[in-house]
Scaffold this motif. Structure first.
Motif, PDB file in Angstrom:
ATOM      1  N   ARG A  87       0.841  -1.206   0.000  1.00  0.00           N
ATOM      2  CA  ARG A  87       0.000   0.000   0.000  1.00  0.00           C
ATOM      3  C   ARG A  87       0.872   1.249   0.000  1.00  0.00           C
ATOM      4  NH1 ARG A  87      -1.889   4.001   3.260  1.00  0.00           N
ATOM      5  NH2 ARG A  87      -0.577   3.266   4.957  1.00  0.00           N
ATOM      6  N   LYS A  98      -2.605   8.426  -8.290  1.00  0.00           N
ATOM      7  CA  LYS A  98      -3.857   8.528  -7.535  1.00  0.00           C
ATOM      8  C   LYS A  98      -3.749   7.898  -6.148  1.00  0.00           C
ATOM      9  CE  LYS A  98      -6.712   8.617 -11.642  1.00  0.00           C
ATOM     10  NZ  LYS A  98      -7.807   8.025 -12.392  1.00  0.00           N
ATOM     11  N   LYS A 144      -4.898   9.902  -3.054  1.00  0.00           N
ATOM     12  CA  LYS A 144      -6.360  10.087  -3.046  1.00  0.00           C
ATOM     13  C   LYS A 144      -7.068   8.848  -2.484  1.00  0.00           C
ATOM     14  CE  LYS A 144     -10.257  10.915  -6.145  1.00  0.00           C
ATOM     15  NZ  LYS A 144     -10.684  11.087  -7.529  1.00  0.00           N
ATOM     16  N   TYR A 145      -6.537   7.674  -2.770  1.00  0.00           N
ATOM     17  CA  TYR A 145      -7.195   6.429  -2.376  1.00  0.00           C
ATOM     18  C   TYR A 145      -6.512   5.710  -1.214  1.00  0.00           C
ATOM     19  CZ  TYR A 145      -9.774   6.949  -6.726  1.00  0.00           C
ATOM     20  OH  TYR A 145     -10.579   7.418  -7.729  1.00  0.00           O
ATOM     21  N   GLN A 146      -5.643   6.423  -0.483  1.00  0.00           N
ATOM     22  CA  GLN A 146      -4.895   5.724   0.559  1.00  0.00           C
ATOM     23  C   GLN A 146      -5.794   5.174   1.669  1.00  0.00           C
ATOM     24  OE1 GLN A 146      -1.990   7.866   2.806  1.00  0.00           O
ATOM     25  NE2 GLN A 146      -3.115   9.786   2.694  1.00  0.00           N
ATOM     26  N   LYS A 147      -6.869   5.864   2.017  1.00  0.00           N
ATOM     27  CA  LYS A 147      -7.754   5.365   3.075  1.00  0.00           C
ATOM     28  C   LYS A 147      -8.466   4.088   2.622  1.00  0.00           C
ATOM     29  CE  LYS A 147     -10.288   7.610   6.481  1.00  0.00           C
ATOM     30  NZ  LYS A 147     -11.182   8.674   6.924  1.00  0.00           N
ATOM     31  N   GLN A 148      -8.949   4.068   1.393  1.00  0.00           N
ATOM     32  CA  GLN A 148      -9.605   2.864   0.866  1.00  0.00           C
ATOM     33  C   GLN A 148      -8.616   1.703   0.773  1.00  0.00           C
ATOM     34  OE1 GLN A 148      -9.839   5.953  -0.334  1.00  0.00           O
ATOM     35  NE2 GLN A 148     -11.874   6.387  -1.145  1.00  0.00           N
ATOM     36  N   MET A 149      -7.385   2.023   0.367  1.00  0.00           N
ATOM     37  CA  MET A 149      -6.375   0.962   0.279  1.00  0.00           C
ATOM     38  C   MET A 149      -6.025   0.429   1.660  1.00  0.00           C
ATOM     39  SD  MET A 149      -3.777   2.003  -2.817  1.00  0.00           S
ATOM     40  CE  MET A 149      -3.371   3.635  -2.247  1.00  0.00           C
ATOM     41  N   TRP A 199      -8.061   0.192   4.252  1.00  0.00           N
ATOM     42  CA  TRP A 199      -9.137  -0.720   4.658  1.00  0.00           C
ATOM     43  C   TRP A 199      -9.120  -2.006   3.846  1.00  0.00           C
ATOM     44  CZ3 TRP A 199     -10.702  -0.475   9.239  1.00  0.00           C
ATOM     45  CH2 TRP A 199     -10.770   0.737   9.906  1.00  0.00           C
ATOM     46  N   SER A 200      -8.666  -1.922   2.603  1.00  0.00           N
ATOM     47  CA  SER A 200      -8.502  -3.139   1.798  1.00  0.00           C
ATOM     48  C   SER A 200      -7.406  -4.021   2.385  1.00  0.00           C
ATOM     49  CB  SER A 200      -8.158  -2.786   0.354  1.00  0.00           C
ATOM     50  OG  SER A 200      -9.201  -2.060  -0.237  1.00  0.00           O
TER      51      SER A 200
END
Length: 110
Positions: free
Chosen positions: A63, A72, A75-80, A82-83
């Motif tokens: 991650r 990107k 921008k998507y670090q929080k979603q990553m 949780w993934s």
């Protein structure tokens, strides 16, 4: 922060592992004694913790690489994150019995 903590824990495990393996050169009897302590339920539970630390550190490291090198990523670090946590939970659930089977059999018979 968890990435750093797991990294330090893994480092200390590797340090202890090198020391106990080197002990075989000094005294094979002492080495056998140390290895015998590793076959206890407490150490088996610690092995599960080591598995948890290694898996989290590896997945979160991927991650971190994605955040650093993918445009990107930030921008998507929080979603990553949780993934990573979701995949880690699934893998840890799958590792539960294979890693702890000796201790489970000791505690619950069978």
């Amino acid at each position: 922060m968890a990435h750093r903590v797991t990294g330090v824990l893994i480092f200390f495990f590797l340090f202890a592992h090198v020391l106990d393996t080197a002990l075989v050169r000094v005294s094979p009897e002492a080495y056998d004694s140390v290895i015998a302590t590793y076959k206890t339920p407490l150490v088996n539970v610690m092995e599960y913790g080591l598995t948890a630390a290694i898996l989290f550190h590896a997945l979160n490291g991927l991650r971190v690489v994605a955040v650093d090198f993918w445009s990107k990523g930030p921008k998507y670090q929080k979603q990553m994150l949780w993934s990573v946590v979701g995949v880690w939970v699934v893998l840890m659930a799958g590792a539960f019995y294979p890693v702890l089977q000796h201790t489970l059999r000791t505690w619950f018979g069978g």
